[in-house]
Motif scaffolding. Sequence first.
Motif, PDB file in Angstrom:
ATOM      1  N   ILE A 120       0.848  -1.192   0.000  1.00  0.00           N
ATOM      2  CA  ILE A 120       0.000   0.000   0.000  1.00  0.00           C
ATOM      3  C   ILE A 120       0.887   1.247   0.000  1.00  0.00           C
ATOM      4  O   ILE A 120       1.614   1.485   0.970  1.00  0.00           O
ATOM      5  N   PRO A 121       0.843   2.046  -1.077  1.00  0.00           N
ATOM      6  CA  PRO A 121       1.624   3.281  -1.079  1.00  0.00           C
ATOM      7  C   PRO A 121       1.031   4.266  -0.076  1.00  0.00           C
ATOM      8  O   PRO A 121      -0.187   4.310   0.129  1.00  0.00           O
ATOM      9  N   MET A 122       1.902   5.047   0.564  1.00  0.00           N
ATOM     10  CA  MET A 122       1.407   5.977   1.578  1.00  0.00           C
ATOM     11  C   MET A 122       2.314   7.178   1.729  1.00  0.00           C
ATOM     12  O   MET A 122       3.489   7.138   1.376  1.00  0.00           O
ATOM     13  N   VAL A 123       1.735   8.250   2.272  1.00  0.00           N
ATOM     14  CA  VAL A 123       2.454   9.456   2.644  1.00  0.00           C
ATOM     15  C   VAL A 123       1.841   9.942   3.948  1.00  0.00           C
ATOM     16  O   VAL A 123       0.627   9.974   4.099  1.00  0.00           O
ATOM     17  N   SER A 124       2.689  10.297   4.902  1.00  0.00           N
ATOM     18  CA  SER A 124       2.203  10.932   6.132  1.00  0.00           C
ATOM     19  C   SER A 124       3.207  11.997   6.534  1.00  0.00           C
ATOM     20  O   SER A 124       4.400  11.876   6.282  1.00  0.00           O
ATOM     21  N   SER A 125       2.700  13.057   7.153  1.00  0.00           N
ATOM     22  CA  SER A 125       3.584  14.119   7.605  1.00  0.00           C
ATOM     23  C   SER A 125       3.014  14.739   8.866  1.00  0.00           C
ATOM     24  O   SER A 125       1.812  15.000   8.952  1.00  0.00           O
ATOM     25  N   PHE A 126       3.888  14.971   9.830  1.00  0.00           N
ATOM     26  CA  PHE A 126       3.501  15.541  11.113  1.00  0.00           C
ATOM     27  C   PHE A 126       4.353  16.774  11.391  1.00  0.00           C
ATOM     28  O   PHE A 126       5.568  16.737  11.237  1.00  0.00           O
ATOM     29  N   TYR A 127       3.704  17.836  11.799  1.00  0.00           N
ATOM     30  CA  TYR A 127       4.382  19.070  12.214  1.00  0.00           C
ATOM     31  C   TYR A 127       4.640  18.935  13.704  1.00  0.00           C
ATOM     32  O   TYR A 127       3.704  18.872  14.496  1.00  0.00           O
ATOM     33  N   LEU A 128       5.908  18.866  14.092  1.00  0.00           N
ATOM     34  CA  LEU A 128       6.243  18.544  15.478  1.00  0.00           C
ATOM     35  C   LEU A 128       6.690  19.734  16.306  1.00  0.00           C
ATOM     36  O   LEU A 128       6.345  19.836  17.481  1.00  0.00           O
ATOM     37  N   THR A 129       7.501  20.620  15.746  1.00  0.00           N
ATOM     38  CA  THR A 129       8.086  21.695  16.547  1.00  0.00           C
ATOM     39  C   THR A 129       8.209  22.967  15.719  1.00  0.00           C
ATOM     40  O   THR A 129       8.674  22.921  14.580  1.00  0.00           O
ATOM     41  N   SER A 130       7.829  24.086  16.325  1.00  0.00           N
ATOM     42  CA  SER A 130       7.982  25.378  15.653  1.00  0.00           C
ATOM     43  C   SER A 130       9.453  25.788  15.654  1.00  0.00           C
ATOM     44  O   SER A 130      10.253  25.315  16.466  1.00  0.00           O
ATOM     45  N   ALA A 131       9.792  26.674  14.741  1.00  0.00           N
ATOM     46  CA  ALA A 131      11.178  27.159  14.660  1.00  0.00           C
ATOM     47  C   ALA A 131      11.603  27.816  15.967  1.00  0.00           C
ATOM     48  O   ALA A 131      12.741  27.672  16.408  1.00  0.00           O
ATOM     49  N   GLN A 132      10.685  28.521  16.610  1.00  0.00           N
ATOM     50  CA  GLN A 132      11.012  29.220  17.852  1.00  0.00           C
ATOM     51  C   GLN A 132      11.295  28.245  19.002  1.00  0.00           C
ATOM     52  O   GLN A 132      11.989  28.591  19.947  1.00  0.00           O
ATOM     53  N   SER A 133      10.771  27.033  18.909  1.00  0.00           N
ATOM     54  CA  SER A 133      10.956  26.047  19.980  1.00  0.00           C
ATOM     55  C   SER A 133      12.114  25.092  19.724  1.00  0.00           C
ATOM     56  O   SER A 133      12.542  24.380  20.621  1.00  0.00           O
ATOM     57  N   HIS A 134      12.599  25.034  18.488  1.00  0.00           N
ATOM     58  CA  HIS A 134      13.639  24.053  18.141  1.00  0.00           C
ATOM     59  C   HIS A 134      15.028  24.660  18.320  1.00  0.00           C
ATOM     60  O   HIS A 134      15.257  25.814  17.956  1.00  0.00           O
ATOM     61  N   PRO A 135      15.968  23.883  18.855  1.00  0.00           N
ATOM     62  CA  PRO A 135      17.319  24.401  19.112  1.00  0.00           C
ATOM     63  C   PRO A 135      18.034  24.985  17.889  1.00  0.00           C
ATOM     64  O   PRO A 135      18.811  25.922  18.021  1.00  0.00           O
TER      65      PRO A 135
ATOM     66  N   GLY B 235      16.526  26.439  15.377  1.00  0.00           N
ATOM     67  CA  GLY B 235      15.745  27.521  14.808  1.00  0.00           C
ATOM     68  C   GLY B 235      14.971  27.167  13.556  1.00  0.00           C
ATOM     69  O   GLY B 235      14.556  28.049  12.809  1.00  0.00           O
ATOM     70  N   LYS B 236      14.772  25.878  13.309  1.00  0.00           N
ATOM     71  CA  LYS B 236      14.004  25.431  12.141  1.00  0.00           C
ATOM     72  C   LYS B 236      12.819  24.601  12.607  1.00  0.00           C
ATOM     73  O   LYS B 236      12.877  23.935  13.625  1.00  0.00           O
ATOM     74  N   GLU B 237      11.749  24.665  11.825  1.00  0.00           N
ATOM     75  CA  GLU B 237      10.598  23.821  12.114  1.00  0.00           C
ATOM     76  C   GLU B 237      10.999  22.356  11.975  1.00  0.00           C
ATOM     77  O   GLU B 237      11.865  22.008  11.163  1.00  0.00           O
ATOM     78  N   LEU B 238      10.357  21.494  12.758  1.00  0.00           N
ATOM     79  CA  LEU B 238      10.645  20.065  12.700  1.00  0.00           C
ATOM     80  C   LEU B 238       9.397  19.314  12.257  1.00  0.00           C
ATOM     81  O   LEU B 238       8.317  19.492  12.828  1.00  0.00           O
ATOM     82  N   PHE B 239       9.564  18.515  11.229  1.00  0.00           N
ATOM     83  CA  PHE B 239       8.501  17.671  10.701  1.00  0.00           C
ATOM     84  C   PHE B 239       8.986  16.230  10.709  1.00  0.00           C
ATOM     85  O   PHE B 239      10.193  15.978  10.650  1.00  0.00           O
ATOM     86  N   CYS B 240       8.056  15.303  10.744  1.00  0.00           N
ATOM     87  CA  CYS B 240       8.392  13.901  10.528  1.00  0.00           C
ATOM     88  C   CYS B 240       7.523  13.433   9.374  1.00  0.00           C
ATOM     89  O   CYS B 240       6.288  13.435   9.464  1.00  0.00           O
ATOM     90  N   THR B 241       8.163  13.063   8.284  1.00  0.00           N
ATOM     91  CA  THR B 241       7.447  12.676   7.077  1.00  0.00           C
ATOM     92  C   THR B 241       7.887  11.276   6.660  1.00  0.00           C
ATOM     93  O   THR B 241       9.072  10.972   6.663  1.00  0.00           O
ATOM     94  N   THR B 242       6.904  10.473   6.314  1.00  0.00           N
ATOM     95  CA  THR B 242       7.172   9.132   5.814  1.00  0.00           C
ATOM     96  C   THR B 242       6.540   9.005   4.438  1.00  0.00           C
ATOM     97  O   THR B 242       5.375   9.358   4.258  1.00  0.00           O
ATOM     98  N   THR B 243       7.317   8.550   3.480  1.00  0.00           N
ATOM     99  CA  THR B 243       6.785   8.270   2.152  1.00  0.00           C
ATOM    100  C   THR B 243       7.108   6.823   1.811  1.00  0.00           C
ATOM    101  O   THR B 243       8.207   6.348   2.084  1.00  0.00           O
ATOM    102  N   LEU B 244       6.131   6.150   1.247  1.00  0.00           N
ATOM    103  CA  LEU B 244       6.321   4.747   0.899  1.00  0.00           C
ATOM    104  C   LEU B 244       5.713   4.490  -0.475  1.00  0.00           C
ATOM    105  O   LEU B 244       4.542   4.122  -0.599  1.00  0.00           O
ATOM    106  N   PRO B 245       6.497   4.727  -1.532  1.00  0.00           N
ATOM    107  CA  PRO B 245       5.995   4.384  -2.858  1.00  0.00           C
ATOM    108  C   PRO B 245       6.072   2.870  -3.058  1.00  0.00           C
ATOM    109  O   PRO B 245       6.887   2.195  -2.427  1.00  0.00           O
ATOM    110  N   VAL B 246       5.208   2.358  -3.893  1.00  0.00           N
ATOM    111  CA  VAL B 246       5.214   0.931  -4.208  1.00  0.00           C
ATOM    112  C   VAL B 246       5.394   0.800  -5.715  1.00  0.00           C
ATOM    113  O   VAL B 246       4.578   1.331  -6.489  1.00  0.00           O
ATOM    114  N   GLU B 247       6.448   0.133  -6.106  1.00  0.00           N
ATOM    115  CA  GLU B 247       6.756  -0.002  -7.530  1.00  0.00           C
ATOM    116  C   GLU B 247       5.564  -0.604  -8.277  1.00  0.00           C
ATOM    117  O   GLU B 247       5.029  -1.646  -7.898  1.00  0.00           O
ATOM    118  N   GLY B 248       5.143   0.101  -9.313  1.00  0.00           N
ATOM    119  CA  GLY B 248       4.041  -0.377 -10.139  1.00  0.00           C
ATOM    120  C   GLY B 248       2.658  -0.107  -9.560  1.00  0.00           C
ATOM    121  O   GLY B 248       1.660  -0.468 -10.184  1.00  0.00           O
TER     122      GLY B 248
END
Length: 81
Positions: free
Chosen positions: A31-46, A48-61
């Motif tokens: 099953i191909p899938m994409v997910s993305s989570f916004y975890l931390t604002s730039a002001q809160s991250h050491p 100074g950049k926003e932090l995201f966690c993104t997973t992509t899973l393409p399936v050949e064909g």
Amino acid sequence: MLEQYDKESVYDERISPLMKEIIQICKDEGIPMVSSFYLTSAQSHPNGKELFCTTTLPVEGNTPEFISDVIGMFSIRRTDI
């Protein structure tokens, strides 16, 4: 958007274990899938950049164009922290 926003620990403790299961199921079932989570604002991250966690899973064909487009969008924005 909230300036002081930090949900990294929530992701690590509660969402990540579920995502591991979801990712494995998607791999097992092709099953191909994409997910993305916004975890931390730039002001809160050491670094100074926003932090995201993104997973992509393409399936050949079996990856619809929409998912391929979204994966391409994420790969353009990818930066290491």
